[in-house]
Motif scaffolding. Structure first.
Motif, PDB file in Angstrom:
ATOM      1  N   GLU A   1       0.978  -1.382  -0.153  1.00 36.12           N
ATOM      2  CA  GLU A   1      -0.309  -0.071   0.353  1.00 36.12           C
ATOM      3  C   GLU A   1       1.190   1.509   0.394  1.00 36.12           C
ATOM      4  O   GLU A   1       2.184   0.975   0.845  1.00 36.12           O
ATOM      5  CB  GLU A   1      -1.023  -0.372   0.932  1.00 36.12           C
ATOM      6  CG  GLU A   1      -1.660  -1.050   1.260  1.00 36.12           C
ATOM      7  CD  GLU A   1      -2.957  -0.789   2.301  1.00 36.12           C
ATOM      8  OE1 GLU A   1      -3.618  -0.205   3.189  1.00 36.12           O
ATOM      9  OE2 GLU A   1      -3.491  -1.802   3.017  1.00 36.12           O
ATOM     10  N   LYS A   2       0.072   2.064  -0.453  1.00 31.63           N
ATOM     11  CA  LYS A   2       1.221   3.922  -0.335  1.00 31.63           C
ATOM     12  C   LYS A   2       0.985   4.550   0.865  1.00 31.63           C
ATOM     13  O   LYS A   2      -0.284   4.175   1.488  1.00 31.63           O
ATOM     14  CB  LYS A   2      -0.011   4.734  -1.725  1.00 31.63           C
ATOM     15  CG  LYS A   2       1.283   5.966  -1.637  1.00 31.63           C
ATOM     16  CD  LYS A   2       2.829   5.421  -2.539  1.00 31.63           C
ATOM     17  CE  LYS A   2       3.157   6.903  -2.928  1.00 31.63           C
ATOM     18  NZ  LYS A   2       5.154   6.825  -2.952  1.00 31.63           N
ATOM     19  N   LEU A   3       1.803   5.386   1.389  1.00 35.03           N
ATOM     20  CA  LEU A   3       1.658   5.190   2.853  1.00 35.03           C
ATOM     21  C   LEU A   3       1.484   7.020   2.803  1.00 35.03           C
ATOM     22  O   LEU A   3       1.666   6.975   1.545  1.00 35.03           O
ATOM     23  CB  LEU A   3       3.289   4.934   3.733  1.00 35.03           C
ATOM     24  CG  LEU A   3       3.586   3.881   3.954  1.00 35.03           C
ATOM     25  CD1 LEU A   3       5.494   3.855   4.145  1.00 35.03           C
ATOM     26  CD2 LEU A   3       2.742   3.118   5.261  1.00 35.03           C
ATOM     27  N   PRO A   4       0.978   7.485   3.586  1.00 35.22           N
ATOM     28  CA  PRO A   4       0.432   8.579   3.446  1.00 35.22           C
ATOM     29  C   PRO A   4       1.574   9.761   2.652  1.00 35.22           C
ATOM     30  O   PRO A   4       2.690   9.552   3.710  1.00 35.22           O
ATOM     31  CB  PRO A   4      -0.396   8.991   4.478  1.00 35.22           C
ATOM     32  CG  PRO A   4      -0.599   7.907   5.334  1.00 35.22           C
ATOM     33  CD  PRO A   4       0.223   6.943   4.858  1.00 35.22           C
ATOM     34  N   GLU A   5       1.421  11.054   2.559  1.00 37.32           N
ATOM     35  CA  GLU A   5       2.592  11.836   2.627  1.00 37.32           C
ATOM     36  C   GLU A   5       2.934  12.667   3.813  1.00 37.32           C
ATOM     37  O   GLU A   5       2.130  12.113   4.927  1.00 37.32           O
ATOM     38  CB  GLU A   5       1.925  13.294   1.997  1.00 37.32           C
ATOM     39  CG  GLU A   5       2.970  13.924   1.078  1.00 37.32           C
ATOM     40  CD  GLU A   5       3.858  13.906   0.424  1.00 37.32           C
ATOM     41  OE1 GLU A   5       4.886  14.174   0.600  1.00 37.32           O
ATOM     42  OE2 GLU A   5       3.216  12.908  -0.550  1.00 37.32           O
ATOM     43  N   GLY A   6       4.102  12.324   4.230  1.00 40.28           N
ATOM     44  CA  GLY A   6       4.946  13.259   5.942  1.00 40.28           C
ATOM     45  C   GLY A   6       4.633  12.016   6.488  1.00 40.28           C
ATOM     46  O   GLY A   6       5.519  12.436   7.320  1.00 40.28           O
ATOM     47  N   PHE A   7       5.018  10.420   5.961  1.00 38.69           N
ATOM     48  CA  PHE A   7       4.310   9.396   7.048  1.00 38.69           C
ATOM     49  C   PHE A   7       5.648   9.092   7.746  1.00 38.69           C
ATOM     50  O   PHE A   7       7.182   9.443   6.659  1.00 38.69           O
ATOM     51  CB  PHE A   7       4.565   8.124   5.644  1.00 38.69           C
ATOM     52  CG  PHE A   7       4.236   7.146   7.149  1.00 38.69           C
ATOM     53  CD1 PHE A   7       3.413   6.438   8.290  1.00 38.69           C
ATOM     54  CD2 PHE A   7       5.463   5.474   7.390  1.00 38.69           C
ATOM     55  CE1 PHE A   7       3.322   5.700   8.512  1.00 38.69           C
ATOM     56  CE2 PHE A   7       5.978   5.069   7.445  1.00 38.69           C
ATOM     57  CZ  PHE A   7       4.840   4.839   8.448  1.00 38.69           C
ATOM     58  N   GLN A   8       6.022   8.941   9.309  1.00 36.35           N
ATOM     59  CA  GLN A   8       7.339   9.155   9.769  1.00 36.35           C
ATOM     60  C   GLN A   8       8.607  10.166   9.822  1.00 36.35           C
ATOM     61  O   GLN A   8       9.365  10.507  10.647  1.00 36.35           O
ATOM     62  CB  GLN A   8       7.995   7.727   9.383  1.00 36.35           C
ATOM     63  CG  GLN A   8       7.652   6.496   9.114  1.00 36.35           C
ATOM     64  CD  GLN A   8       9.655   5.790   8.004  1.00 36.35           C
ATOM     65  OE1 GLN A   8       9.644   5.704   7.427  1.00 36.35           O
ATOM     66  NE2 GLN A   8       8.987   4.811   8.995  1.00 36.35           N
ATOM     67  N   ARG A   9       7.349  11.797   9.326  1.00 33.77           N
ATOM     68  CA  ARG A   9       7.526  12.910   9.410  1.00 33.77           C
ATOM     69  C   ARG A   9       7.981  13.425  11.517  1.00 33.77           C
ATOM     70  O   ARG A   9       6.243  12.984  11.075  1.00 33.77           O
ATOM     71  CB  ARG A   9       7.456  13.697   8.971  1.00 33.77           C
ATOM     72  CG  ARG A   9       8.307  13.818   7.298  1.00 33.77           C
ATOM     73  CD  ARG A   9      10.084  13.639   7.675  1.00 33.77           C
ATOM     74  NE  ARG A   9      10.886  12.759   6.347  1.00 33.77           N
ATOM     75  CZ  ARG A   9      12.384  13.105   5.906  1.00 33.77           C
ATOM     76  NH1 ARG A   9      13.084  13.957   6.752  1.00 33.77           N
ATOM     77  NH2 ARG A   9      12.741  12.676   4.763  1.00 33.77           N
ATOM     78  N   ALA A  10       7.834  14.323  11.910  1.00 31.72           N
ATOM     79  CA  ALA A  10       7.751  14.719  13.101  1.00 31.72           C
ATOM     80  C   ALA A  10       6.317  15.108  12.864  1.00 31.72           C
ATOM     81  O   ALA A  10       5.500  14.615  14.325  1.00 31.72           O
ATOM     82  CB  ALA A  10       8.683  15.673  13.960  1.00 31.72           C
ATOM     83  N   GLU A  11       5.854  16.292  12.448  1.00 29.46           N
ATOM     84  CA  GLU A  11       4.430  16.521  12.487  1.00 29.46           C
ATOM     85  C   GLU A  11       3.693  15.815  12.145  1.00 29.46           C
ATOM     86  O   GLU A  11       2.357  15.825  12.809  1.00 29.46           O
ATOM     87  CB  GLU A  11       4.388  17.408  11.329  1.00 29.46           C
ATOM     88  CG  GLU A  11       5.609  19.022  11.385  1.00 29.46           C
ATOM     89  CD  GLU A  11       6.680  18.519  11.034  1.00 29.46           C
ATOM     90  OE1 GLU A  11       7.652  19.350  11.745  1.00 29.46           O
ATOM     91  OE2 GLU A  11       6.865  17.338  10.264  1.00 29.46           O
TER      92      GLU A  11
END
Length: 281
Positions: A239-249
């Motif tokens: 599956e495609k992960l969301p934008e910014g996945f694993q970023r602090a925000e």
């Protein structure tokens, strides 16, 4: 005789001037060239795009402690190459190169000083030292910092930055995860705060142990935080992960962090936290 030959003596004054090679820095966030002095004055944060550059223990201690004054704990003594490991290079040679490049004894450095007038123990993981990887020396240094905090009844603040476990040490590297967990439990039993500041990047076994066990979890803006890499996860779950996945925000929005704090506000934030948590009743 050509006109260029006739003018050559007059052009001798146009000599190349020596300029330092590190006068400018290319920002990893926006790609713009930044005057290095300006970057240092801005706490190694790009003045154009606000990208937080990776910094080592020396800069971090100067930024966090009151007036930059601190005392480093002595380097821990461990077996440097317990498995006599070798891939393309000997593990011992890699350690020597990392020490020469960073001028640090290992990837985890601990110091003691005051933050907002409160005696504190601060540890900094240095990504420039073999990717901040967690081995015997890192685990022992973490325990040394915890013992120092217990002995002096001081809060323990850890800045994480790692690519994970140091695989040149095999299972001995992974054993540092439960050792650190036990040390954190001892801090909690003593009623001492354990605060984690996650910086870019914090991944692998470090994330699976002491990086996510803080009483308070803070992160720098846009820091990469996770266990496995994004591509590995996508290939596993298909599956495609969301934008910014694993970023602090993203992690803050989903409840894994307590706050994301800009570097210029970090010392004041830590001073306020340790002041509240260590107040004598």
């Amino acid at each position: 005789m050509s006109w260029l030959t006739r003018l050559r003596p007059a052009l001798n004054f146009l000599q190349k001037r020596d300029t330092p090679d590190n006068l400018w820095h290319k920002c990893k966030g926006c790609g713009q060239m930044v005057f290095r002095k300006e970057l240092v004055e801005n706490l190694s944060v790009c003045p154009k795009c606000d990208h937080h550059e990776r910094i080592g223990p020396t800069e971090r201690f100067e930024q966090v402690f009151d007036e930059g004054r601190h005392t480093r704990l002595p380097p821990v003594q461990v077996i440097e190459d317990p498995l006599k490991f070798r891939d393309q290079k000997r593990y011992g040679d890699r350690l020597k190169a990392a020490k020469s490049q960073t001028h640090e004894p290992e990837a985890f450095v601990v110091a003691r000083g005051s933050i907002g007038g409160v005696d504190s123990v601060v540890a900094v993981q240095n990504f420039a030292f073999m990717g901040g990887s967690m081995g015997l020396a890192v685990g022992e240094a973490f325990l040394a910092g915890a013992r120092c905090a217990l002995q002096n009844k001081a809060p323990y603040i850890v800045f994480t930055a790692a690519g994970g476990a140091r695989m040149q040490e095999g299972i001995l590297s992974l054993m540092q995860m439960p050792r650190a967990t036990v040390a954190i439990a001892e801090l909690r039993e003593a009623g001492l705060p354990y605060i984690v500041v996650l910086t870019d990047p914090t991944t692998g076994g470090v994330t699976a142990s002491y990086a996510m066990l803080g009483d308070i979890q803070i992160a720098e803006p846009n820091a990469l935080i996770g266990f496995a890499g994004q591509r590995v996860i996508e290939n596993t779950i298909r599956e495609k992960l969301p934008e910014g996945f694993q970023r602090a925000e993203y992690l803050l929005a989903h409840g894994m962090l307590d706050m994301v704090t800009h570097r210029r506000d970090l010392r004041d934030t830590l001073a306020r936290l340790v002041g509240m948590l260590c107040r004598k009743h």
